[in-house]
Write an enzyme that holds these catalytic residues in place. Sequence first.
Site, mmCIF file in Angstrom:
data_model
loop_
_atom_site.group_PDB
_atom_site.id
_atom_site.type_symbol
_atom_site.label_atom_id
_atom_site.label_comp_id
_atom_site.label_asym_id
_atom_site.label_seq_id
_atom_site.Cartn_x
_atom_site.Cartn_y
_atom_site.Cartn_z
ATOM 1 N N GLN A 95 27.328 60.085 50.271
ATOM 2 C CA GLN A 95 28.088 60.561 49.107
ATOM 3 C C GLN A 95 28.132 62.089 49.104
ATOM 4 O O GLN A 95 27.129 62.741 48.829
ATOM 5 C CB GLN A 95 27.399 60.057 47.827
ATOM 6 C CG GLN A 95 28.046 60.496 46.522
ATOM 7 C CD GLN A 95 27.263 59.989 45.316
ATOM 8 O OE1 GLN A 95 26.065 59.688 45.425
ATOM 9 N NE2 GLN A 95 27.919 59.874 44.182
ATOM 10 N N GLU B 192 27.955 53.960 39.878
ATOM 11 C CA GLU B 192 26.585 54.421 40.118
ATOM 12 C C GLU B 192 25.736 54.221 38.855
ATOM 13 O O GLU B 192 24.562 53.901 38.928
ATOM 14 C CB GLU B 192 26.614 55.902 40.524
ATOM 15 C CG GLU B 192 25.317 56.388 41.146
ATOM 16 C CD GLU B 192 25.434 57.772 41.749
ATOM 17 O OE1 GLU B 192 26.405 58.492 41.413
ATOM 18 O OE2 GLU B 192 24.556 58.142 42.546
ATOM 19 N N GLU C 173 20.096 64.669 30.642
ATOM 20 C CA GLU C 173 20.753 65.522 29.639
ATOM 21 C C GLU C 173 22.260 65.251 29.634
ATOM 22 O O GLU C 173 22.888 65.231 28.568
ATOM 23 C CB GLU C 173 20.486 66.996 29.939
ATOM 24 C CG GLU C 173 19.024 67.422 29.748
ATOM 25 C CD GLU C 173 18.082 66.937 30.843
ATOM 26 O OE1 GLU C 173 18.559 66.504 31.921
ATOM 27 O OE2 GLU C 173 16.847 66.968 30.625
HETATM 28 C C1 LIG Z 1 16.805 62.571 45.370
HETATM 29 C C2 LIG Z 1 18.188 63.029 45.113
HETATM 30 C C3 LIG Z 1 19.222 62.469 45.836
HETATM 31 C C4 LIG Z 1 20.516 62.898 45.642
HETATM 32 N N1 LIG Z 1 21.511 62.352 46.410
HETATM 33 C C5 LIG Z 1 22.770 62.831 46.299
HETATM 34 C C6 LIG Z 1 23.803 62.359 47.141
HETATM 35 O O1 LIG Z 1 23.588 61.487 47.984
HETATM 36 N N2 LIG Z 1 25.021 62.878 47.016
HETATM 37 C C7 LIG Z 1 25.316 63.833 46.093
HETATM 38 O O2 LIG Z 1 26.451 64.242 46.022
HETATM 39 N N3 LIG Z 1 24.365 64.309 45.267
HETATM 40 C C8 LIG Z 1 23.090 63.831 45.358
HETATM 41 N N4 LIG Z 1 22.123 64.319 44.529
HETATM 42 C C9 LIG Z 1 22.444 65.432 43.645
HETATM 43 C C10 LIG Z 1 22.476 65.092 42.168
HETATM 44 O O3 LIG Z 1 23.645 64.431 41.854
HETATM 45 C C11 LIG Z 1 22.341 66.435 41.429
HETATM 46 O O4 LIG Z 1 21.049 66.921 41.669
HETATM 47 C C12 LIG Z 1 22.590 66.301 39.964
HETATM 48 O O5 LIG Z 1 23.949 66.068 39.709
HETATM 49 C C13 LIG Z 1 22.126 67.562 39.203
HETATM 50 O O6 LIG Z 1 22.694 68.694 39.746
HETATM 51 P P1 LIG Z 1 21.791 69.957 40.123
HETATM 52 O O7 LIG Z 1 20.722 69.497 41.004
HETATM 53 O O8 LIG Z 1 22.702 71.003 40.608
HETATM 54 O O9 LIG Z 1 21.137 70.400 38.777
HETATM 55 P P2 LIG Z 1 21.849 71.236 37.615
HETATM 56 O O10 LIG Z 1 23.185 70.665 37.331
HETATM 57 O O11 LIG Z 1 21.769 72.684 37.914
HETATM 58 O O12 LIG Z 1 20.905 70.897 36.418
HETATM 59 C C14 LIG Z 1 19.654 71.555 36.189
HETATM 60 C C15 LIG Z 1 19.177 71.165 34.804
HETATM 61 O O13 LIG Z 1 20.122 71.620 33.833
HETATM 62 C C16 LIG Z 1 20.559 70.571 33.033
HETATM 63 N N5 LIG Z 1 21.956 70.743 32.669
HETATM 64 C C17 LIG Z 1 22.997 71.028 33.460
HETATM 65 N N6 LIG Z 1 24.132 71.050 32.768
HETATM 66 C C18 LIG Z 1 23.799 70.777 31.484
HETATM 67 C C19 LIG Z 1 24.547 70.630 30.279
HETATM 68 N N7 LIG Z 1 25.873 70.736 30.237
HETATM 69 N N8 LIG Z 1 23.855 70.317 29.179
HETATM 70 C C20 LIG Z 1 22.506 70.151 29.199
HETATM 71 N N9 LIG Z 1 21.775 70.291 30.286
HETATM 72 C C21 LIG Z 1 22.410 70.578 31.422
HETATM 73 C C22 LIG Z 1 20.375 69.335 33.890
HETATM 74 O O14 LIG Z 1 20.291 68.169 33.116
HETATM 75 C C23 LIG Z 1 19.093 69.649 34.615
HETATM 76 O O15 LIG Z 1 18.008 69.333 33.808
HETATM 77 C C24 LIG Z 1 20.810 63.903 44.693
HETATM 78 C C25 LIG Z 1 19.763 64.441 43.953
HETATM 79 C C26 LIG Z 1 18.468 64.020 44.145
HETATM 80 C C27 LIG Z 1 17.386 64.633 43.333
#
Ligand SMILES: Cc1cc2nc3c(=O)[nH]c(=O)nc-3n(C[C@H](O)[C@H](O)[C@H](O)COP(=O)(O)OP(=O)(O)OC[C@H]3O[C@@H](n4cnc5c(N)ncnc54)[C@H](O)[C@@H]3O)c2cc1C
Lengths: 376, 393
Positions: B130, B248, B375
């Site tokens: 993905q 998902e 969140e």
């Molecule tokens: C083990 C693992 C496997 C994964 N596998 C895949 C994969 O196969 N393919 C893929 O595409 N992605 C994958 N992901 C990525 C996952 O979808 C993202 O980590 C997730 O969408 C969060 O994005 P970020 O890590 O950039 O965190 P951020 O978006 O930067 O978030 C950081 C913090 O801020 C909070 N936050 C952000 N925006 C807001 C808001 N508007 N209001 C309140 N709080 C907010 C979040 O809830 C979080 O607590 C994976 C992640 C993990 C941990």
Amino acid sequence: MNFAFSDEQEELRRIIRQFLEAKSPSSEVRRLMETTEGYDSAVWSQMAEQLGLQSLTIPEEYGGQGYSFVELGIALEEMGRVLLCAPYFSTVVLATNAILNAGNDAEKKALLPGIAAGETIAALAFTEPNGKWDAAGITLEATNKGGEWVLDGTKSFVIDGHTANLIVVVARVAGTSNTDGIALFTVAGDAAGLTRTPLATMDQTRKQAKLDFAGVKATPLGEPGQGFAAFSKTLDQAAVALANEMIGGAQCVLDMSVEYAKVRVQFGRPIGSFQAIKHKCADMLLEVESGKSAAYYAAWCAAEDNDELPVVAALAKAYISDAYFHCAAENIQIHGGIGFTWEHDAHLYFKRAKSSEIYLGDATYHRELLAQRIGI
Amino acid sequence: MDFHDSPAEAAFRAEVRGWLADHLTAEYAALGGVGGEADETGWDVRREWERLLGAHGWVGLSWPKDHGGRAASFAEQVIFQEEYARANAPARVSFFGEGLFAPTLIQFGTDEQKRRYLPKIQSVDELWCQGFSEPNAGSDLANVQTRAVLDGDEWVINGQKVWTTLAHRADWCFVVTRTVEGSQGHKGLSFLLVDMHQPGIEIRPLRQMTGSAEFNEVFFDGARTPADHVLGPVGEGWSVAMATLGFERGTAFLSRQLAFQREMQDLIDAAQKNGAARDPLLRNKLAGHYVGVKIMQYNGQRMLTQMSRTGAVGPEASIGKLYWSTWHRAFGETAVQVLGTDGLTIRNDAPYELDALHLTFMGSRAETIYAGASEIQRNIIGERVLGLPREPR
Ligand SMILES: Cc1cc2nc3c(=O)[nH]c(=O)nc-3n(C[C@H](O)[C@H](O)[C@H](O)COP(=O)(O)OP(=O)(O)OC[C@H]3O[C@@H](n4cnc5c(N)ncnc54)[C@H](O)[C@@H]3O)c2cc1C
């Protein structure tokens, strides 16, 4: 597998809701909670005559309609939603089930038709000043004096104990302990030797009384000394019933919170647009929906009278005790200062949530019960 | 309201149970309950097992019959997963292909696309990954910057994805890219299907807190894919991606949730063995988790009935996602508490290798982040289920 109410059940809910919205608005709840009796006898009669609510789950051979616990759950959920002030839980849940579980055919024939008709108000006197919810807490003694049973001791926290004209008493045969020797009896509300004292309840929407028994002559309900299974089952059914009632209240406080969060403006925005508030509401919804799943499933198990009932009853009461109180408390916080006023209904639900949480044992108690029942 | 199987459901259950009893043997049975969507333990054997499932039509159960599926109802899918969990069969390797991509493909793909990709998913010949998240597009997925431009009859892709789980195992990736020059937000995105075996793609493993490296960075440097390898209309990839996220949050983790009941029993057993179950506070906690896992099941059944009536998963799916991930995380914390001082040591510290309970303890921290962080789920529940006003942006 089908986890939804039927169209007929939804219709029943609609009719009950319509009735309760007309008969039990907040103004009525507030009027009745200030009275000692705590209910309106005219509404009680209408509940029986117009909707047949008292006879809902009583089998047809005893003058009832023979509906299942699922329908009872629906009725209770609607009552919990409006904090109906009426001796319904005491009469229809506690006393009726105790009679159904413990009584023989003749006893049921003698006692149930009056309840079904809305003429009898009944209470189940089982808790005592020791505050225990199980058989170990039963100390009120039943003595057989020359073929006649006599009760001595004190019951407390008896819901509607001061207004009931029929009291089902859970006693123990003198000289027994714990689950042995549990004996159920019935006495009339005005029996000689019975002193009834209304309690000043924290939750004014649900009345309780202390009952002192001094040589009160009592009629056995079932075989004296063999009552434990019936009593235990009654408690499980009551936990399921209360869980269903509570979830109605929880939905109501969620609705109040969401409604208010949409209209109350601070910093130029509705407060519901702030995540701190929005996320509280989201968590409340999760709890309410989860609580409904548990309550409805438990009601189905009670309707089926299946082996899962003891586990599911403890499970539902544990979850919903925490969930309802949490939602009722958050509702006050979301309303700010107005939520702390006597005038706003938030405190009525807050108090009902707490009294329901404590009643029949709180979440910690039911988790321990569950642990024992699933063999942890 | 009726929790008994209908006669047809009972027959289906018996069929599944019988098949599993006959085939889940020897080396497959030995991998009972092992692995997860992002856990590579026993990979090759699990993949063989899944090929066997596919050959007997147990992969792609819900797909239309003319695409090799059994057109299984929601109820049948649940029955299959219940029996699968009960039999303690190995975790599946094709989570992204079967769980996420296939339902999206069935909803948005052309007939030709379905004929091209579905059979290979069913035979487990092609695995997917993905390609959504990027360094600056996580929760704010609409901020995707990876670009694709048409060069003759091929898309040329440049940019970077991150956290791409099992990219190193995947043959294909569904990639959200920006195909309209200068576009912003959710407009101008396309859902491209890209062959992972090509020079323009570089995969760099990222080590996780669990010690292993199931997720990766994926760099696209002039990677190519044919012009017709787009799912849904060009420039409208957002709605396709949202559908994927819907699956998902909805059905994809069903088998996962059902496996929780076994984890629960395993923890109770462990607590009984080491005496932790005698501690009144721990007993209470364990019972609390038991309450939670059973309610998860009831919630699922209610949702399922709802879905069977409306035919779709609504924003309510966020309630389920929030619930199971939160439950599992708290459960993982208790698991290590139950271990007591044994919680201080792991299976191996070089390489850093975890036993099952520590893996739950750590792995569950990811579950409240991926598939929409908690969140974000609360925002969705607040705004789209409860109708609360959106935040000013
Ligand atoms: C083990 C693992 C496997 C994964 N596998 C895949 C994969 O196969 N393919 C893929 O595409 N992605 C994958 N992901 C990525 C996952 O979808 C993202 O980590 C997730 O969408 C969060 O994005 P970020 O890590 O950039 O965190 P951020 O978006 O930067 O978030 C950081 C913090 O801020 C909070 N936050 C952000 N925006 C807001 C808001 N508007 N209001 C309140 N709080 C907010 C979040 O809830 C979080 O607590 C994976 C992640 C993990 C941990």
